[in-house]
Design a protein around this motif. Structure first.
Motif, PDB file in Angstrom:
ATOM      1  N   TYR A 114      -9.739  -0.073  -7.095  1.00  0.00           N
ATOM      2  CA  TYR A 114      -8.943   0.305  -5.927  1.00  0.00           C
ATOM      3  C   TYR A 114      -8.651  -0.977  -5.137  1.00  0.00           C
ATOM      4  CZ  TYR A 114      -7.431   3.574  -2.243  1.00  0.00           C
ATOM      5  OH  TYR A 114      -6.694   4.298  -1.334  1.00  0.00           O
ATOM      6  N   TYR A 160      -9.905   5.510   4.257  1.00  0.00           N
ATOM      7  CA  TYR A 160      -9.383   5.739   5.604  1.00  0.00           C
ATOM      8  C   TYR A 160     -10.496   6.009   6.611  1.00  0.00           C
ATOM      9  CZ  TYR A 160      -4.555   5.169   4.428  1.00  0.00           C
ATOM     10  OH  TYR A 160      -3.364   4.615   4.061  1.00  0.00           O
ATOM     11  N   LYS A 184       4.053   8.338   0.436  1.00  0.00           N
ATOM     12  CA  LYS A 184       3.317   9.123  -0.565  1.00  0.00           C
ATOM     13  C   LYS A 184       4.288   9.642  -1.608  1.00  0.00           C
ATOM     14  CE  LYS A 184       1.581  13.299   0.262  1.00  0.00           C
ATOM     15  NZ  LYS A 184       0.640  14.371   0.710  1.00  0.00           N
ATOM     16  N   ASP A 212       0.474   9.347  -5.520  1.00  0.00           N
ATOM     17  CA  ASP A 212       0.304   7.929  -5.203  1.00  0.00           C
ATOM     18  C   ASP A 212       0.419   7.814  -3.686  1.00  0.00           C
ATOM     19  OD1 ASP A 212       0.300   5.238  -4.845  1.00  0.00           O
ATOM     20  OD2 ASP A 212       2.023   4.803  -6.123  1.00  0.00           O
ATOM     21  N   GLY A 213      -0.682   7.491  -3.059  1.00  0.00           N
ATOM     22  CA  GLY A 213      -0.707   7.463  -1.602  1.00  0.00           C
ATOM     23  C   GLY A 213      -1.494   8.650  -1.075  1.00  0.00           C
ATOM     24  N   GLU A 269      -6.381  -1.844  -2.922  1.00  0.00           N
ATOM     25  CA  GLU A 269      -6.148  -1.704  -1.480  1.00  0.00           C
ATOM     26  C   GLU A 269      -7.457  -1.592  -0.718  1.00  0.00           C
ATOM     27  OE1 GLU A 269      -3.432   1.007   1.596  1.00  0.00           O
ATOM     28  OE2 GLU A 269      -3.551   1.516  -0.539  1.00  0.00           O
ATOM     29  N   ARG A 296      -0.243   5.721   1.498  1.00  0.00           N
ATOM     30  CA  ARG A 296      -0.536   4.318   1.777  1.00  0.00           C
ATOM     31  C   ARG A 296       0.509   3.764   2.726  1.00  0.00           C
ATOM     32  NH1 ARG A 296       2.410   1.264  -2.365  1.00  0.00           N
ATOM     33  NH2 ARG A 296       3.156   2.653  -4.018  1.00  0.00           N
ATOM     34  N   GLU A 297       0.173   2.625   3.283  1.00  0.00           N
ATOM     35  CA  GLU A 297       1.027   2.065   4.330  1.00  0.00           C
ATOM     36  C   GLU A 297       1.873   0.918   3.805  1.00  0.00           C
ATOM     37  OE1 GLU A 297      -1.765   2.149   8.120  1.00  0.00           O
ATOM     38  OE2 GLU A 297      -2.758   2.100   6.167  1.00  0.00           O
ATOM     39  N   GLU A 298       3.126   0.907   4.212  1.00  0.00           N
ATOM     40  CA  GLU A 298       4.041  -0.175   3.898  1.00  0.00           C
ATOM     41  C   GLU A 298       4.735  -0.587   5.195  1.00  0.00           C
ATOM     42  OE1 GLU A 298       4.323  -1.683   1.090  1.00  0.00           O
ATOM     43  OE2 GLU A 298       3.254  -0.312  -0.263  1.00  0.00           O
ATOM     44  N   ILE A 321       3.935   5.465   6.487  1.00  0.00           N
ATOM     45  CA  ILE A 321       3.052   6.060   5.480  1.00  0.00           C
ATOM     46  C   ILE A 321       3.902   6.597   4.332  1.00  0.00           C
ATOM     47  CG2 ILE A 321       1.292   7.800   5.027  1.00  0.00           C
ATOM     48  CD1 ILE A 321       0.425   5.619   6.942  1.00  0.00           C
ATOM     49  N   SER A 355      -8.647  -4.125   2.180  1.00  0.00           N
ATOM     50  CA  SER A 355      -8.911  -3.609   3.515  1.00  0.00           C
ATOM     51  C   SER A 355     -10.346  -3.889   3.951  1.00  0.00           C
ATOM     52  CB  SER A 355      -8.641  -2.105   3.556  1.00  0.00           C
ATOM     53  OG  SER A 355      -7.277  -1.839   3.344  1.00  0.00           O
ATOM     54  N   GLN A 392      -9.649   7.636  -1.507  1.00  0.00           N
ATOM     55  CA  GLN A 392      -8.726   7.443  -0.381  1.00  0.00           C
ATOM     56  C   GLN A 392      -9.324   7.932   0.932  1.00  0.00           C
ATOM     57  OE1 GLN A 392      -5.257   9.323  -2.264  1.00  0.00           O
ATOM     58  NE2 GLN A 392      -4.084   7.541  -1.559  1.00  0.00           N
TER      59      GLN A 392
END
Length: 713
Positions: free
Chosen positions: A482, A454, A374, A383-384, A484, A386-388, A372, A488, A450
């Motif tokens: 958005y 989630y 951020k 920003d975040g 992402e 978010r997952e990488e 995770i 998703s 966000q």
């Protein structure tokens, strides 16, 4: 005999069933050379065997230099007795002498045991008397062996039980005086434990007998005695206590099935790591899997896990070494860059430093998997989180963009962070707790896209798709740009089979951000599910161009290439996927479902944790390799890949069906009727798992064809 391979493809063939001989003997085995194209049959009516390897628990001194192998000084005693001086004709055996010859050959081979010929004593037939056994075991081996040596004992012949004690049968055994003329296994235990020295001690015994000599209960006693000779030894047994092991003249011209696969393994087939070394673990796994498969689970080789050094070298096959193929690195690197100065970056909730524009921050040594990220700058929206995904041995660049002046309350931000902490732990109980925090954050700030995203991810992980879709839609309604959230949402739609809407969301995502690699590889998945293979290949290519280390893009490219008939290209991409996703199994739970995407269109799969998705992906990659090899008539490779697929998901009916086809096709191609029961077993397993899938009727027809053919023999 007719088989249904596809809807409109039928093949036929037949072969006369072979006669089999069963025996109960004791045979210690390493290997023997076999004709490269000879494929053994599965034994049916036979005499039987049992077998064990054993070794000291001291660590093996394998070298650390690449491709440099130090082989210890090695000694071996090889014994094989087919005809006995004092036994009736019906009690004589057929193949122990041949077994001993073969074992001797592989032991002294430079592409096998690497023993010096003068250090291997062979006793066959009339030479294998009780006096000679005593001399070799109690005088010669104790006198020559040293602490750093490797010692192997092989015995092939009869085994007997007298007054509750087990004995190996020398050439001159007298059934009227078993205690006085047999070699007690208690004595063998003392010899190996106290008299014979060595760093690596190996005992291979394949105990086989005819029921006319001893009742079946003796099989358990002899096998159990062999398995408990000394727990400090490496022990590999041809069969479990109450089982018998099989042999036939059709196995390499006259050998046991266990021995056949031991030999194949030591010739290099068991060398899964392809480093030229066949270890104890590799051989045990290879032999167990293949013998069990070939006998329809009638014979199950066993080894005592934890009682031996798993890296003990049993054979060295230099021709197996693949130069320049080091093991995959365990850790990966994140490279963080920002569009402005003074951005504090958090990874998995911990601050890792400040990133300034034009000065990236490198974070090596990260555990592979999902992390995770951020980025925070005072006065601006973060920003975040978010997952990488971090890939083993690879660098992943993450761009952090700080753009919007802060307008959310600290309380809402804190609630999201608390929810993320629970969400990243996985498991249903944590997902439910995380959902509470996300819902509170969204209630506190209805524009918090966000939190909505989630919530969608969390409820989908809990199989509550209606709620998941509600919150995914909420996320994109709050922020149409958005990307992402669009990607998703599409991932969930693919999971439930709404492919058309998934494509719409993904086109929206990549239209807003052409560099969204996640959007491109999910689009490759969607097109593959619609059988639009050229479009899938194109989308996967764009994903790989943007993120070459994205394992799943390579997977979907491989899928579409295979289904489009490009088998060699598909094989390359499957192997690239497997290499890039080669995470330790204990780390697999860190791979996030929505980052990876989920495999659908192969039958509904349940998932209790994120690790299951990782297993599904690897299982299906091996299934794809199996199918590609099958289409090219590379049946041996196909069998290996299908077996690996079942290792990750033993309940996949498609893999059982494919493996049944491959085994049946190989049986027809090579005229080996004994492989047909194994093929039948996989067709039955497929029907037990899912008897209503489209291929079920084909499986039933193939079972009927096999049964009719076997009955005719």
């Amino acid at each position: 005999m007719n088989f249904d391979w596809h809807i409109s493809n039928r093949l036929s063939g037949s072969r006369r069933a072979a006669e089999y001989l069963a025996r109960f003997c004791a045979a210690a085995i390493l290997a023997w050379p076999l004709a490269a194209q000879q494929t053994p049959p599965k034994p049916v009516d036979t005499q039987q065997r049992d077998l064990r390897l054993e070794k000291d628990t001291g660590p093996a001194s394998l070298p650390t230099q690449p491709h440099v192998v130090r082989i210890p000084r090695s000694y071996a005693l090889v014994v094989g007795i087919s005809e006995y001086k004092n036994l009736a004709a019906a009690q004589q055996l057929q193949f122990p002498d041949r077994d001993a010859d073969s074992v001797y050959s592989i032991l002294i081979s430079t592409e096998g045991g690497n023993f010096k010929a003068e250090n291997v004593h062979k006793l066959t037939g009339a030479k294998a008397t009780l006096d000679r056994l005593r001399y070799e075991l109690e005088q010669w081996l104790p006198s020559v062996s040293k602490e750093d040596d490797r010692v192997l004992i092989y015995f092939a012949g009869h085994g007997f039980v007298y007054q509750g004690k087990a004995y190996l049968a020398p050439y001159d055994i007298d059934l009227k005086n078993i205690a006085g003329t047999g070699y007690a296994m208690e004595a063998l235990s003392r010899d190996i434990s106290a008299k014979i020295k060595g760093k690596w001690k190996v005992l291979l015994t394949d105990s086989c007998h005819s029921g006319a000599i001893n009742p079946d209960t003796d099989v358990q006693l002899i096998n159990g005695t062999l398995s408990n000779l000394n727990r400090s030894l490496f022990s590999l047994t041809a069969s479990r206590d109450r089982e018998r092991s099989f042999e036939s003249k059709d196995w390499g011209g006259g050998h046991g099935i266990f021995t056949y696969y031991v030999v194949k393994g030591l010739e290099g087939a068991a060398d899964e790591s392809r480093d030229g070394i066949v270890t104890a673990d590799e051989l045990a796994e290879y032999v167990h899997r293949n013998v069990r498969e070939a006998t329809g689970a009638q014979q199950n080789p066993t080894s005592e896990r934890g009682s031996f050094d798993s890296n003990m070298m049993l054979a060295f096959v230099p021709s197996n070494v693949q130069p320049g193929a080091p093991p995959p690195p365990k850790f990966g690197t994140l490279v963080l860059e920002a569009n402005t100065t003074g951005v504090e970056v958090f990874v998995d909730g911990k601050s890792v430093g400040v990133v300034n524009k034009g000065t990236p921050l490198s974070l090596p040594g990260l555990v592979p998997g999902s992390h995770i990220i951020k980025g925070v700058k005072m006065g601006y929206e973060p920003d975040g989180p978010r997952e990488e995904v971090v890939y083993p041995g690879q660098e992943t660049t993450v761009s952090i963009k700080i753009l919007i002046v802060k307008h959310r309350s600290k309380a809402a931000l804190d609630l999201l962070d608390k929810g993320m902490e629970l969400y990243t732990k996985g498991r249903a109980e944590n997902y439910r707790k995380a959902a509470v925090h996300f819902e509170q954050a969204l209630a506190m700030d209805p524009t918090y896209s966000q939190a909505a995203l989630y919530l969608g991810r969390t409820y989908n992980a809990l199989f509550e798709q209606e709620k998941a879709e509600q919150y995914f839609r909420k996320a994109v309604e709050i922020d149409a740009d958005y990307v992402e959230a669009h990607a998703s949402y599409a991932g969930m739609l693919l999971d439930i089979g709404n492919v058309d809407e998934a494509v719409r969301q993904l086109i929206s995502a990549v239209g807003r951000d052409a560099k969204c690699s996640m959007g491109w590889y999910l689009l490759a998945q969607a097109y593959r599910m619609k059988d639009a293979y050229p479009q899938s290949i194109e989308a996967a290519g764009k994903a790989i161009q943007l993120a070459p280390n994205n394992a799943e893009a390579h997977f979907w490219l491989a899928e579409s290439l295979r289904l489009n008939g490009s088998y060699e290209e598909a094989r390359k991409e499957y192997n690239t996927y497997l290499k890039l996703s080669d995470f330790d199994s204990k780390l697999a739970g860190q791979l996030n479902y929505y980052v990876l995407g989920f495999l659908t269109g192969f039958g509904k799969k349940k998932r209790a944790a994120q690790q299951d998705i990782w297993k599904d992906l690897r299982s299906l990659a091996y299934f794809g390799l199996c199918d590609a090899e099958r289409k090219q008539s590379h049946f041996d490779q196909a069998i290996t890949y299908c077996e690996k697929a079942l290792g990750y998901d033993s309940g996949d009916p498609y893999v059982h069906f494919a493996l049944g086809l491959v085994l049946a096709k190989k049986a027809q191609q090579n005229g080996i009727v004994e492989m047909l029961p194994a093929a039948r077993q996989h067709f039955v397993a497929m029907l037990n798992i899912n008897g209503e899938m489209a291929e079920a009727d084909l499986a039933r027809k193939n079972i009927a064809s096999i049964d009719a053919f076997l009955k005719s023999q």
